[in-house]
Design a protein around this motif. Structure first.
Motif, PDB file in Angstrom:
ATOM      1  N   PRO A 124     -35.387  34.889  -9.943  1.00 50.30           N
ATOM      2  CA  PRO A 124     -34.269  35.667  -9.420  1.00 50.30           C
ATOM      3  C   PRO A 124     -33.382  36.173 -10.560  1.00 50.30           C
ATOM      4  N   VAL A 125     -32.909  37.390 -10.424  1.00 48.04           N
ATOM      5  CA  VAL A 125     -32.000  37.959 -11.420  1.00 48.04           C
ATOM      6  C   VAL A 125     -30.771  37.066 -11.582  1.00 48.04           C
ATOM      7  N   ALA A 126     -30.342  36.446 -10.492  1.00 46.27           N
ATOM      8  CA  ALA A 126     -29.171  35.551 -10.552  1.00 46.27           C
ATOM      9  C   ALA A 126     -29.397  34.400 -11.535  1.00 46.27           C
ATOM     10  N   PHE A 127     -30.654  33.964 -11.701  1.00 48.76           N
ATOM     11  CA  PHE A 127     -30.977  32.899 -12.660  1.00 48.76           C
ATOM     12  C   PHE A 127     -30.635  33.348 -14.083  1.00 48.76           C
ATOM     13  N   GLY A 128     -31.114  34.531 -14.467  1.00 49.97           N
ATOM     14  CA  GLY A 128     -30.823  35.041 -15.809  1.00 49.97           C
ATOM     15  C   GLY A 128     -29.353  35.308 -16.014  1.00 49.97           C
ATOM     16  N   ASP A 129     -28.693  35.870 -14.986  1.00 51.45           N
ATOM     17  CA  ASP A 129     -27.251  36.126 -15.093  1.00 51.45           C
ATOM     18  C   ASP A 129     -26.484  34.825 -15.330  1.00 51.45           C
ATOM     19  N   ALA A 130     -26.853  33.780 -14.598  1.00 54.67           N
ATOM     20  CA  ALA A 130     -26.163  32.494 -14.745  1.00 54.67           C
ATOM     21  C   ALA A 130     -26.523  31.821 -16.073  1.00 54.67           C
ATOM     22  N   LEU A 131     -27.777  31.931 -16.489  1.00 57.15           N
ATOM     23  CA  LEU A 131     -28.209  31.309 -17.738  1.00 57.15           C
ATOM     24  C   LEU A 131     -27.464  31.896 -18.929  1.00 57.15           C
ATOM     25  N   PHE A 132     -27.355  33.203 -18.984  1.00 56.68           N
ATOM     26  CA  PHE A 132     -26.761  33.835 -20.156  1.00 56.68           C
ATOM     27  C   PHE A 132     -25.264  34.036 -20.054  1.00 56.68           C
ATOM     28  N   GLY A 133     -24.702  34.040 -18.870  1.00 52.99           N
ATOM     29  CA  GLY A 133     -23.256  34.080 -18.698  1.00 52.99           C
ATOM     30  C   GLY A 133     -22.560  35.147 -19.513  1.00 52.99           C
ATOM     31  N   GLU A 134     -21.397  34.793 -19.966  1.00 56.66           N
ATOM     32  CA  GLU A 134     -20.562  35.719 -20.727  1.00 56.66           C
ATOM     33  C   GLU A 134     -20.965  35.746 -22.196  1.00 56.66           C
ATOM     34  N   GLU A 135     -20.795  36.902 -22.829  1.00 57.85           N
ATOM     35  CA  GLU A 135     -21.085  37.033 -24.252  1.00 57.85           C
ATOM     36  C   GLU A 135     -20.262  36.020 -25.043  1.00 57.85           C
ATOM     37  N   GLY A 136     -20.890  35.405 -26.023  1.00 61.92           N
ATOM     38  CA  GLY A 136     -20.203  34.433 -26.863  1.00 61.92           C
ATOM     39  C   GLY A 136     -20.278  33.005 -26.343  1.00 61.92           C
ATOM     40  N   THR A 137     -20.886  32.813 -25.174  1.00 60.92           N
ATOM     41  CA  THR A 137     -21.026  31.457 -24.643  1.00 60.92           C
ATOM     42  C   THR A 137     -22.469  30.993 -24.831  1.00 60.92           C
ATOM     43  N   GLU A 138     -22.656  29.705 -24.829  1.00 65.71           N
ATOM     44  CA  GLU A 138     -23.994  29.135 -24.929  1.00 65.71           C
ATOM     45  C   GLU A 138     -24.719  29.317 -23.592  1.00 65.71           C
ATOM     46  N   PRO A 139     -26.048  29.461 -23.626  1.00 65.12           N
ATOM     47  CA  PRO A 139     -26.787  29.507 -22.361  1.00 65.12           C
ATOM     48  C   PRO A 139     -26.496  28.255 -21.532  1.00 65.12           C
ATOM     49  N   ASP A 140     -26.405  28.437 -20.225  1.00 64.19           N
ATOM     50  CA  ASP A 140     -26.021  27.364 -19.320  1.00 64.19           C
ATOM     51  C   ASP A 140     -27.145  27.115 -18.317  1.00 64.19           C
ATOM     52  N   LEU A 141     -28.044  26.181 -18.656  1.00 62.14           N
ATOM     53  CA  LEU A 141     -29.184  25.877 -17.789  1.00 62.14           C
ATOM     54  C   LEU A 141     -28.728  25.311 -16.448  1.00 62.14           C
ATOM     55  N   ALA A 142     -27.678  24.518 -16.456  1.00 58.89           N
ATOM     56  CA  ALA A 142     -27.187  23.939 -15.204  1.00 58.89           C
ATOM     57  C   ALA A 142     -26.756  25.045 -14.230  1.00 58.89           C
ATOM     58  N   ALA A 143     -26.040  26.041 -14.735  1.00 63.94           N
ATOM     59  CA  ALA A 143     -25.615  27.157 -13.878  1.00 63.94           C
ATOM     60  C   ALA A 143     -26.822  27.948 -13.391  1.00 63.94           C
ATOM     61  N   ALA A 144     -27.810  28.121 -14.258  1.00 64.39           N
ATOM     62  CA  ALA A 144     -29.016  28.854 -13.867  1.00 64.39           C
ATOM     63  C   ALA A 144     -29.771  28.111 -12.763  1.00 64.39           C
ATOM     64  N   ILE A 145     -29.852  26.798 -12.881  1.00 66.01           N
ATOM     65  CA  ILE A 145     -30.525  26.001 -11.851  1.00 66.01           C
ATOM     66  C   ILE A 145     -29.780  26.117 -10.527  1.00 66.01           C
ATOM     67  N   ARG A 146     -28.455  26.054 -10.581  1.00 69.90           N
ATOM     68  CA  ARG A 146     -27.672  26.202  -9.339  1.00 69.90           C
ATOM     69  C   ARG A 146     -27.942  27.562  -8.691  1.00 69.90           C
ATOM     70  N   ALA A 147     -28.157  28.598  -9.510  1.00 69.50           N
ATOM     71  CA  ALA A 147     -28.424  29.938  -8.970  1.00 69.50           C
ATOM     72  C   ALA A 147     -29.759  29.997  -8.226  1.00 69.50           C
ATOM     73  N   LEU A 148     -30.667  29.089  -8.550  1.00 69.72           N
ATOM     74  CA  LEU A 148     -31.971  29.074  -7.871  1.00 69.72           C
ATOM     75  C   LEU A 148     -31.896  28.549  -6.445  1.00 69.72           C
ATOM     76  N   ALA A 149     -30.838  27.840  -6.111  1.00 70.89           N
ATOM     77  CA  ALA A 149     -30.738  27.204  -4.795  1.00 70.89           C
ATOM     78  C   ALA A 149     -30.856  28.207  -3.651  1.00 70.89           C
ATOM     79  N   ASP A 150     -30.482  29.452  -3.884  1.00 67.11           N
ATOM     80  CA  ASP A 150     -30.546  30.466  -2.832  1.00 67.11           C
ATOM     81  C   ASP A 150     -31.885  31.194  -2.790  1.00 67.11           C
ATOM     82  N   HIS A 151     -32.797  30.856  -3.683  1.00 66.29           N
ATOM     83  CA  HIS A 151     -34.099  31.524  -3.761  1.00 66.29           C
ATOM     84  C   HIS A 151     -35.094  30.756  -2.894  1.00 66.29           C
ATOM     85  N   ASP A 152     -35.237  31.165  -1.664  1.00 68.84           N
ATOM     86  CA  ASP A 152     -36.112  30.470  -0.711  1.00 68.84           C
ATOM     87  C   ASP A 152     -37.507  31.089  -0.768  1.00 68.84           C
ATOM     88  N   ASP A 153     -38.214  30.821  -1.875  1.00 68.19           N
ATOM     89  CA  ASP A 153     -39.521  31.445  -2.047  1.00 68.19           C
ATOM     90  C   ASP A 153     -40.243  30.795  -3.223  1.00 68.19           C
TER      91      ASP A 153
END
Length: 184
Positions: A136-165
């Motif tokens: 899901p695009v939401a996974f990449g958006d959550a993983l990379f977040g805002e410029e200048g921040t470290e990638p956030d795997l926890a946020a990316a995983i949370r974004a997957l919760a809505d991907h029913d597939d």
């Protein structure tokens, strides 16, 4: 305020809270499913975890997992890529939804990556099987977040919760692997 008024207000507040929670109680929470079917009976594996457990792992181990991925990447490739390079690549894909990449190998195998609506699809085939990954695009958006921040795997995983597939499907001569999110 009298004790009766206090009890009545507390009861009404509790009832109102319970009524607002009813829709959530009726919905089944997502689960992560992993199924590995090998070419013989000894290599079959099934993992079924409530997605809340996967999120907890992401919260507690996300930075460590990303560090290990980076170490493996540095060890196995001669390419020096950092989080900002990956964020820039991700943003260019987001800004150009029609973008796609195709790799055709001499041995007949091929790999294609493309934006497809709200997913990034990676599809491949070769002599030994086929690959289908849907992120899901939401996974990449959550993983990379805002410029200048470290990638956030926890946020990316949370974004997957809505991907029913299905997230990953790999099939070949030596077995099949499926990873998906769905009801219990």
């Amino acid at each position: 305020m009298s004790m009766m008024k206090l009890l009545r207000n507390a009861t009404l507040a509790t009832l109102a809270l319970a009524l607002t929670a009813l829709p959530a109680l009726g919905q089944e929470q997502p689960w992560l499913h992993i199924q590995v079917d090998g070419d013989d009976d000894n290599t079959n594996v099934e993992v079924n975890l409530p997605f809340a457990a996967v999120e907890a792992l992401g919260d507690s181990l996300g930075e460590h997992i990303l560090g290990e991925i980076e170490k493996e990447w540095d060890h196995d490739t001669d390419v020096d890529v950092d989080a900002e390079d990956l964020r820039a690549l991700w943003q260019s894909l987001r800004d150009n939804p029609g973008a796609w990449v195709t790799i055709d190998e001499e041995d007949g195998g091929n790999l294609r990556a493309r934006m497809d609506g709200d997913e990034v699809r990676i599809e491949g085939s070769g002599d030994d099987g086929a690959l289908d990954i849907r992120v899901p695009v939401a996974f990449g958006d959550a993983l990379f977040g805002e410029e200048g921040t470290e990638p956030d795997l926890a946020a990316a995983i949370r974004a997957l919760a809505d991907h029913d597939d299905v997230l990953v499907s790999v099939g070949g001569d030596d077995g099949r692997v499926r990873v998906w999110i769905g009801p219990r």
